[in-house]
Write an enzyme that holds these catalytic residues in place. Structure first.
Site, PDB file in Angstrom:
ATOM      1  N   GLN A 176      53.272  37.959  36.435  1.00 17.70           N
ATOM      2  CA  GLN A 176      53.441  39.344  35.989  1.00 17.70           C
ATOM      3  C   GLN A 176      54.524  39.995  36.854  1.00 17.70           C
ATOM      4  OE1 GLN A 176      49.783  41.573  35.711  1.00 17.70           O
ATOM      5  NE2 GLN A 176      50.857  43.528  35.537  1.00 17.70           N
ATOM      6  N   GLY A 216      49.168  46.739  35.197  1.00 22.09           N
ATOM      7  CA  GLY A 216      48.339  47.044  34.043  1.00 22.09           C
ATOM      8  C   GLY A 216      48.018  45.820  33.202  1.00 22.09           C
ATOM      9  N   THR A 217      46.865  45.917  32.523  1.00 25.49           N
ATOM     10  CA  THR A 217      46.407  44.793  31.708  1.00 25.49           C
ATOM     11  C   THR A 217      47.352  44.547  30.526  1.00 25.49           C
ATOM     12  OG1 THR A 217      44.988  46.419  30.654  1.00 25.49           O
ATOM     13  CG2 THR A 217      43.947  44.967  32.251  1.00 25.49           C
ATOM     14  N   GLY A 223      34.879  51.231  29.341  1.00 25.19           N
ATOM     15  CA  GLY A 223      35.485  51.619  28.071  1.00 25.19           C
ATOM     16  C   GLY A 223      34.401  51.537  27.005  1.00 25.19           C
ATOM     17  N   ASN A 259      33.359  47.717  26.420  1.00 23.76           N
ATOM     18  CA  ASN A 259      34.394  46.680  26.320  1.00 23.76           C
ATOM     19  C   ASN A 259      34.053  45.556  27.297  1.00 23.76           C
ATOM     20  OD1 ASN A 259      36.697  45.171  26.277  1.00 23.76           O
ATOM     21  ND2 ASN A 259      38.093  46.890  26.669  1.00 23.76           N
ATOM     22  N   HIS A 309      23.217  29.979  65.802  1.00 23.96           N
ATOM     23  CA  HIS A 309      21.853  30.068  66.334  1.00 23.96           C
ATOM     24  C   HIS A 309      21.265  31.472  66.288  1.00 23.96           C
ATOM     25  CE1 HIS A 309      24.655  28.664  69.708  1.00 23.96           C
ATOM     26  NE2 HIS A 309      25.005  29.872  69.397  1.00 23.96           N
TER      27      HIS A 309
HETATM   28  P1  TTP Z   1      40.844  45.739  36.758  1.00 21.21           P
HETATM   29  O1  TTP Z   1      39.462  45.334  37.134  1.00 21.21           O
HETATM   30  O2  TTP Z   1      41.057  47.030  36.085  1.00 21.21           O
HETATM   31  O3  TTP Z   1      41.782  45.713  38.046  1.00 21.21           O
HETATM   32  P2  TTP Z   1      41.689  44.818  39.308  1.00 21.21           P
HETATM   33  O4  TTP Z   1      41.293  43.408  38.990  1.00 21.21           O
HETATM   34  O5  TTP Z   1      42.989  44.942  40.047  1.00 21.21           O
HETATM   35  O6  TTP Z   1      40.494  45.430  40.186  1.00 21.21           O
HETATM   36  P3  TTP Z   1      40.396  46.839  40.976  1.00 21.21           P
HETATM   37  O7  TTP Z   1      40.217  47.891  39.933  1.00 21.21           O
HETATM   38  O8  TTP Z   1      39.185  46.643  41.843  1.00 21.21           O
HETATM   39  O9  TTP Z   1      41.654  46.982  41.791  1.00 21.21           O
HETATM   40  O10 TTP Z   1      41.535  44.631  35.848  1.00 21.21           O
HETATM   41  C1  TTP Z   1      40.913  44.043  34.733  1.00 21.21           C
HETATM   42  C2  TTP Z   1      41.469  42.649  34.568  1.00 21.21           C
HETATM   43  O11 TTP Z   1      42.873  42.660  34.322  1.00 21.21           O
HETATM   44  C3  TTP Z   1      41.276  41.831  35.794  1.00 21.21           C
HETATM   45  O12 TTP Z   1      40.891  40.561  35.380  1.00 21.21           O
HETATM   46  C4  TTP Z   1      42.644  41.783  36.436  1.00 21.21           C
HETATM   47  C5  TTP Z   1      43.592  41.934  35.285  1.00 21.21           C
HETATM   48  N1  TTP Z   1      44.815  42.661  35.622  1.00 21.21           N
HETATM   49  C6  TTP Z   1      46.041  42.005  35.549  1.00 21.21           C
HETATM   50  O13 TTP Z   1      46.112  40.819  35.235  1.00 21.21           O
HETATM   51  N2  TTP Z   1      47.170  42.708  35.846  1.00 21.21           N
HETATM   52  C7  TTP Z   1      47.144  44.022  36.222  1.00 21.21           C
HETATM   53  O14 TTP Z   1      48.214  44.604  36.501  1.00 21.21           O
HETATM   54  C8  TTP Z   1      45.854  44.679  36.294  1.00 21.21           C
HETATM   55  C9  TTP Z   1      45.764  46.126  36.697  1.00 21.21           C
HETATM   56  C10 TTP Z   1      44.738  43.964  35.976  1.00 21.21           C
END
Ligand code: TTP
Length: 398
Positions: free
Chosen positions: A74, A79-80, A130, A156, A306
């Protein structure tokens, strides 16, 4: 059919456990979260694209030998949604997307039947997730992030069956308030134009967001193990319940092991140690004379030689406990233990011990109050009572 696993997050809520490793590598019942996910889908898909970023080298090293796995990096944007966009140039027309920090029991056969579908789970606290609203045909008609007044209790579950048109919506959406490109924002556009089915997961599901979620999931999966004893067992050892003792592990004389428990290769227990239910001792750990470990995950190379007690705790790698190191795991008033998570006090569970990073050393007679977090590379001097979180690299002494 391909799969994308989003495994690039920073896992900040799981500090200090994620100081030196990404969340998908945290162990549940002796193997990483990501391995649990990959096992569920390996035979159902052609390629698995694992999107990595934070501490990516550790994930790549661990899963190097899987033919179907391709790692994708990435870029700068968080972000997801951005994570999924990383796969755009590789993925087939039909694919499943899975968050890399969930564990689940259901097979994914049903969700794979649809063009567009999202796994949902019924929970009692939807306001933390969500939340989906569905119509009488189980089509999703609304999605709200962490609503104060949830319109349903279907959340979700982090598993999506999608087609390539999702990329069009991902490009349309703006960066969110928290500076991320979020997959759920694209889903909101998708549900306006396509039929997106909600598929309810009936089996166990957990989103490993917090340290205590890891212990909870660990318990669940330990209940499913079958006894297998391949290690060396000395005289007068008592083993009760379901226990896995791997080849190369050694249980020394007069120890008691109560399952469910996993003792991995290279671990040494005893003489005279007491391992209680829901404990996992990872590779090359040592729990010695008159030490008791209960409901805890002890990561690689950690030594508890121990007269110590570790209960409902997660201890990182390469830690060394001085004689008589004790974790408290229950409040006098029986109320949920509070834990600092990203600057807020959050209620966890009734029994929670210490959450410790890697390479921590304690001197003799060190005690930890319930729910404290100790960062990696700390030294805690003899006779200290630790009743608040300790930042990584600290030296605490009296
Ligand atoms: P989150 O749980 O929202 O983010 P996180 O894994 O960084 O955890 P925290 O909130 O504790 O910092 O993410 C949901 C899923 O998406 C998780 O599996 C990680 C993934 N993700 C990415 O692959 N890239 C990203 O930029 C983010 C934010 C999340």
């Amino acid at each position: 059919m391909d799969a994308v696993i989003l495994a690039a997050g920073k896992g900040e809520r799981l500090r200090p456990l994620t100081e030196n490793r990404p969340k998908p590598l945290l162990p549940i019942a002796g193997k990483p979260i990501l391995e649990h996910i990959i096992e569920k889908i390996y035979d159902k898909v052609d390629n698995i694209y694992v999107v990595v970023k934070y501490k990516r080298e550790k994930i790549i090293e661990h899963f190097n030998n899987y033919d179907k796995i391709v790692f994708l990096n990435q870029g700068d944007l968080e972000g997801t949604g951005e994570a999924l966009l990383t796969a755009e140039n590789y993925i087939s027309d039909e694919f499943i997307v899975i968050n890399g920090d969930i564990v689940f029991e259901d097979s994914l056969d049903e969700i794979l039947n649809y063009d567009y579908a999202i796994a949902v789970k019924k929970v009692n606290n939807p306001e933390n997730f969500g939340v989906f609203l569905v119509d009488e045909k189980n089509n999703i008609i609304d999605l709200e992030e962490k609503p104060k007044f949830p319109k349903s209790n279907l959340i979700n579950a982090g598993i999506y069956k999608l087609k390539r048109d999702i990329f069009k919506y991902l490009k349309e959406i703006p960066i969110s308030e928290r500076g991320e490109k979020e997959l759920t924002d694209a889903i909101k556009l998708l549900i306006k134009e396509k039929e997106v089915k909600a598929i309810e997961l009936k089996g166990y599901w957990n989103d490993i967001g917090y340290p205590w979620s890891l212990l909870e999931a660990n318990k669940y999966f330990l209940d499913k193990i079958e006894t297998k004893i391949d290690g060396e067992i000395e005289e007068n050892v008592v083993i009760k319940g379901k226990v896995i003792i791997e080849k190369g592990a050694k249980i020394r004389a007069n120890s008691v092991i109560e399952g469910p428990a996993i003792i991995k290769s290279g671990a040494i227990v005893g003489p005279l140690a007491y391992i209680r239910p829901y404990t996992v001792l990872m590779e090359n750990t040592f729990v010695g004379n008159s030490s008791e470990v209960k409901g805890s995950i002890i990561m690689r190379n950690t030594k508890i030689p121990h007269l110590s007690y570790v209960g409902d705790s997660i201890i990182g790698e390469n830690c060394n406990f001085g004689c008589n190191t004790i974790t408290a795991n229950l409040r006098f008033d029986n109320k949920p233990v509070k834990v600092n998570i990203k600057g807020k006090r959050v209620e966890s569970v009734r029994k929670l011990g210490v959450i410790m990073g890697d390479n921590v050393k304690t001197g003799v007679q060190v005690s930890f109050m319930p729910g404290v977090k100790v960062g990696s590379n700390c030294w805690i001097g003899a006779n200290c009572l630790i009743d608040r979180d300790v930042e990584k690299n600290s030296f605490i002494y009296k």
